[in-house]
Design a protein around this motif. Structure first.
Motif, PDB file in Angstrom:
ATOM      1  N   ARG A  91       6.773  -3.294   2.038  1.00 15.24           N
ATOM      2  CA  ARG A  91       7.358  -2.055   1.522  1.00 15.24           C
ATOM      3  C   ARG A  91       8.497  -2.430   0.584  1.00 15.24           C
ATOM      4  O   ARG A  91       9.477  -3.059   0.990  1.00 15.24           O
ATOM      5  N   ILE A  92       8.325  -2.079  -0.662  1.00 13.63           N
ATOM      6  CA  ILE A  92       9.339  -2.408  -1.666  1.00 13.63           C
ATOM      7  C   ILE A  92       9.955  -1.118  -2.180  1.00 13.63           C
ATOM      8  O   ILE A  92       9.255  -0.239  -2.682  1.00 13.63           O
ATOM      9  N   THR A  93      11.248  -1.022  -2.022  1.00 11.13           N
ATOM     10  CA  THR A  93      11.980   0.111  -2.586  1.00 11.13           C
ATOM     11  C   THR A  93      12.714  -0.399  -3.812  1.00 11.13           C
ATOM     12  O   THR A  93      13.589  -1.257  -3.713  1.00 11.13           O
ATOM     13  N   VAL A  94      12.306   0.104  -4.959  1.00 11.69           N
ATOM     14  CA  VAL A  94      12.845  -0.420  -6.214  1.00 11.69           C
ATOM     15  C   VAL A  94      13.560   0.683  -6.993  1.00 11.69           C
ATOM     16  O   VAL A  94      13.080   1.814  -7.077  1.00 11.69           O
ATOM     17  N   THR A  95      14.703   0.326  -7.501  1.00 10.85           N
ATOM     18  CA  THR A  95      15.546   1.268  -8.233  1.00 10.85           C
ATOM     19  C   THR A  95      15.796   0.761  -9.643  1.00 10.85           C
ATOM     20  O   THR A  95      16.123  -0.409  -9.839  1.00 10.85           O
ATOM     21  N   SER A  96      15.653   1.649 -10.613  1.00  5.91           N
ATOM     22  CA  SER A  96      15.989   1.280 -11.986  1.00  5.91           C
ATOM     23  C   SER A  96      17.491   1.381 -12.190  1.00  5.91           C
ATOM     24  O   SER A  96      18.120   2.368 -11.807  1.00  5.91           O
ATOM     25  N   GLU A  97      18.020   0.338 -12.791  1.00  8.42           N
ATOM     26  CA  GLU A  97      19.459   0.331 -13.045  1.00  8.42           C
ATOM     27  C   GLU A  97      19.762   0.829 -14.457  1.00  8.42           C
ATOM     28  O   GLU A  97      20.923   1.096 -14.789  1.00  8.42           O
ATOM     29  N   ASP A  98      18.726   0.947 -15.269  1.00 11.27           N
ATOM     30  CA  ASP A  98      18.965   1.397 -16.638  1.00 11.27           C
ATOM     31  C   ASP A  98      17.882   2.373 -17.107  1.00 11.27           C
ATOM     32  O   ASP A  98      17.968   3.546 -16.801  1.00 11.27           O
ATOM     33  N   VAL A  99      16.893   1.850 -17.775  1.00 15.66           N
ATOM     34  CA  VAL A  99      15.882   2.726 -18.362  1.00 15.66           C
ATOM     35  C   VAL A  99      14.675   2.850 -17.426  1.00 15.66           C
ATOM     36  O   VAL A  99      14.686   2.329 -16.317  1.00 15.66           O
ATOM     37  N   ALA A 100      13.664   3.541 -17.916  1.00 13.08           N
ATOM     38  CA  ALA A 100      12.440   3.687 -17.121  1.00 13.08           C
ATOM     39  C   ALA A 100      11.712   2.352 -17.014  1.00 13.08           C
ATOM     40  O   ALA A 100      11.612   1.605 -17.988  1.00 13.08           O
ATOM     41  N   HIS A 101      11.256   2.049 -15.805  1.00 17.76           N
ATOM     42  CA  HIS A 101      10.469   0.850 -15.553  1.00 17.76           C
ATOM     43  C   HIS A 101       9.299   1.226 -14.644  1.00 17.76           C
ATOM     44  O   HIS A 101       9.138   2.384 -14.260  1.00 17.76           O
ATOM     45  N   GLY A 102       8.562   0.215 -14.296  1.00 23.17           N
ATOM     46  CA  GLY A 102       7.489   0.410 -13.319  1.00 23.17           C
ATOM     47  C   GLY A 102       7.295  -0.878 -12.561  1.00 23.17           C
ATOM     48  O   GLY A 102       7.788  -1.933 -12.969  1.00 23.17           O
ATOM     49  N   ILE A 103       6.644  -0.771 -11.425  1.00 23.14           N
ATOM     50  CA  ILE A 103       6.288  -1.998 -10.700  1.00 23.14           C
ATOM     51  C   ILE A 103       4.790  -1.963 -10.424  1.00 23.14           C
ATOM     52  O   ILE A 103       4.259  -0.949  -9.959  1.00 23.14           O
ATOM     53  N   ALA A 104       4.132  -3.047 -10.782  1.00 20.69           N
ATOM     54  CA  ALA A 104       2.686  -3.115 -10.612  1.00 20.69           C
ATOM     55  C   ALA A 104       2.289  -4.471 -10.057  1.00 20.69           C
ATOM     56  O   ALA A 104       2.841  -5.501 -10.446  1.00 20.69           O
ATOM     57  N   ILE A 105       1.385  -4.438  -9.096  1.00 23.26           N
ATOM     58  CA  ILE A 105       0.787  -5.668  -8.563  1.00 23.26           C
ATOM     59  C   ILE A 105      -0.718  -5.417  -8.551  1.00 23.26           C
ATOM     60  O   ILE A 105      -1.245  -4.726  -7.670  1.00 23.26           O
ATOM     61  N   SER A 106      -1.391  -5.946  -9.560  1.00 22.36           N
ATOM     62  CA  SER A 106      -2.804  -5.634  -9.778  1.00 22.36           C
ATOM     63  C   SER A 106      -3.657  -5.925  -8.552  1.00 22.36           C
ATOM     64  O   SER A 106      -4.507  -5.110  -8.164  1.00 22.36           O
ATOM     65  N   GLU A 107      -3.414  -7.090  -7.926  1.00 24.52           N
ATOM     66  CA  GLU A 107      -4.284  -7.531  -6.813  1.00 24.52           C
ATOM     67  C   GLU A 107      -4.209  -6.605  -5.612  1.00 24.52           C
ATOM     68  O   GLU A 107      -5.077  -6.631  -4.731  1.00 24.52           O
ATOM     69  N   PHE A 108      -3.155  -5.808  -5.527  1.00 30.79           N
ATOM     70  CA  PHE A 108      -3.002  -4.921  -4.376  1.00 30.79           C
ATOM     71  C   PHE A 108      -2.986  -3.449  -4.791  1.00 30.79           C
ATOM     72  O   PHE A 108      -2.542  -2.580  -4.022  1.00 30.79           O
ATOM     73  N   ASP A 109      -3.502  -3.208  -5.998  1.00 34.93           N
ATOM     74  CA  ASP A 109      -3.597  -1.833  -6.499  1.00 34.93           C
ATOM     75  C   ASP A 109      -2.266  -1.094  -6.439  1.00 34.93           C
ATOM     76  O   ASP A 109      -2.210   0.091  -6.109  1.00 34.93           O
ATOM     77  N   VAL A 110      -1.210  -1.823  -6.725  1.00 30.69           N
ATOM     78  CA  VAL A 110       0.113  -1.203  -6.733  1.00 30.69           C
ATOM     79  C   VAL A 110       0.505  -0.911  -8.171  1.00 30.69           C
ATOM     80  O   VAL A 110       0.420  -1.785  -9.047  1.00 30.69           O
ATOM     81  N   LYS A 111       0.881   0.327  -8.436  1.00 29.50           N
ATOM     82  CA  LYS A 111       1.424   0.682  -9.753  1.00 29.50           C
ATOM     83  C   LYS A 111       2.226   1.960  -9.612  1.00 29.50           C
ATOM     84  O   LYS A 111       1.692   3.015  -9.263  1.00 29.50           O
ATOM     85  N   GLU A 112       3.511   1.830  -9.797  1.00 30.18           N
ATOM     86  CA  GLU A 112       4.388   2.990  -9.649  1.00 30.18           C
ATOM     87  C   GLU A 112       5.429   2.944 -10.763  1.00 30.18           C
ATOM     88  O   GLU A 112       6.128   1.944 -10.933  1.00 30.18           O
ATOM     89  N   ASP A 113       5.501   4.028 -11.510  1.00 36.74           N
ATOM     90  CA  ASP A 113       6.515   4.107 -12.567  1.00 36.74           C
ATOM     91  C   ASP A 113       7.697   4.926 -12.073  1.00 36.74           C
ATOM     92  O   ASP A 113       7.560   5.772 -11.180  1.00 36.74           O
ATOM     93  N   PHE A 114       8.850   4.655 -12.653  1.00 39.75           N
ATOM     94  CA  PHE A 114      10.040   5.410 -12.260  1.00 39.75           C
ATOM     95  C   PHE A 114      10.997   5.482 -13.444  1.00 39.75           C
ATOM     96  O   PHE A 114      11.075   4.574 -14.273  1.00 39.75           O
ATOM     97  N   GLY A 115      11.708   6.592 -13.484  1.00 41.12           N
ATOM     98  CA  GLY A 115      12.578   6.847 -14.621  1.00 41.12           C
ATOM     99  C   GLY A 115      13.936   6.185 -14.488  1.00 41.12           C
ATOM    100  O   GLY A 115      14.197   5.481 -13.516  1.00 41.12           O
TER     101      GLY A 115
END
Ligand code: CU
Length: 154
Positions: A91-115
């Motif tokens: 479980r990864i909780t990721v916060t953008s410190e500046d602009v919009a980013h995303g986190i993706a891990i293709s092998e595990f079907d992970v893709k989440e964008d955040f502003g």
């Protein structure tokens, strides 16, 4: 008569000792509760058998939820490497410190964008071993392509 009485007392005394002797003999079955205790000892191996199951539980514990708090900023993830065990729920909780980013891990079907300033949580089961790249999935500038990290599943 007195002799008879004395003899009777002696006989009674001897019988008393004999009965006490029997009493001691009765106490010997008290030893069999010790055998019951000995039977209790085999219960311990049963407990050991139970504890044989416990390691399975421990394995389940090992395959627990591994939580990470991550910062995303131009142009990096911090931490840039996370390590888990195969089978772990990650479980990864990721916060953008500046602009919009995303986190993706293709092998595990992970893709989440955040502003900008947003926080998202992604969760997946690390069901295969290896070193996998997670990367920013939102174009965030010149260094976007270098905004990557490593997930190590051992
Ligand atoms: Cu990016």
């Amino acid at each position: 008569m007195i002799k008879k009485i004395i003899v009777s007392i002696c006989i009674i005394t001897l019988m008393t000792f004999f009965i006490v002797g029997c009493g001691e003999t009765v106490e010997e079955p008290v030893t069999s509760p010790e055998l019951e205790e000995a039977e209790t000892v085999p219960l311990v191996p049963e407990d050991v058998e139970v504890s044989d199951n416990e390691p399975v539980m421990e394995e389940n514990v090992e395959n627990a939820v591994k939580e990470f708090t991550m910062i995303a900023r131009k142009f990096e993830f911090e931490p840039a490497e996370i390590r888990v065990m195969e089978g772990d729920t990650v479980r990864i909780t990721v916060t953008s410190e500046d602009v919009a980013h995303g986190i993706a891990i293709s092998e595990f079907d992970v893709k989440e964008d955040f502003g900008p300033g947003e926080t998202v949580t992604v969760e997946f089961v690390a069901d295969k071993k290896g070193t996998f790249t997670f990367f920013c999935s939102v174009f965030c500038g010149t260094g976007h392509r270098e905004m990557v990290g490593q997930l190590v599943v051992e």
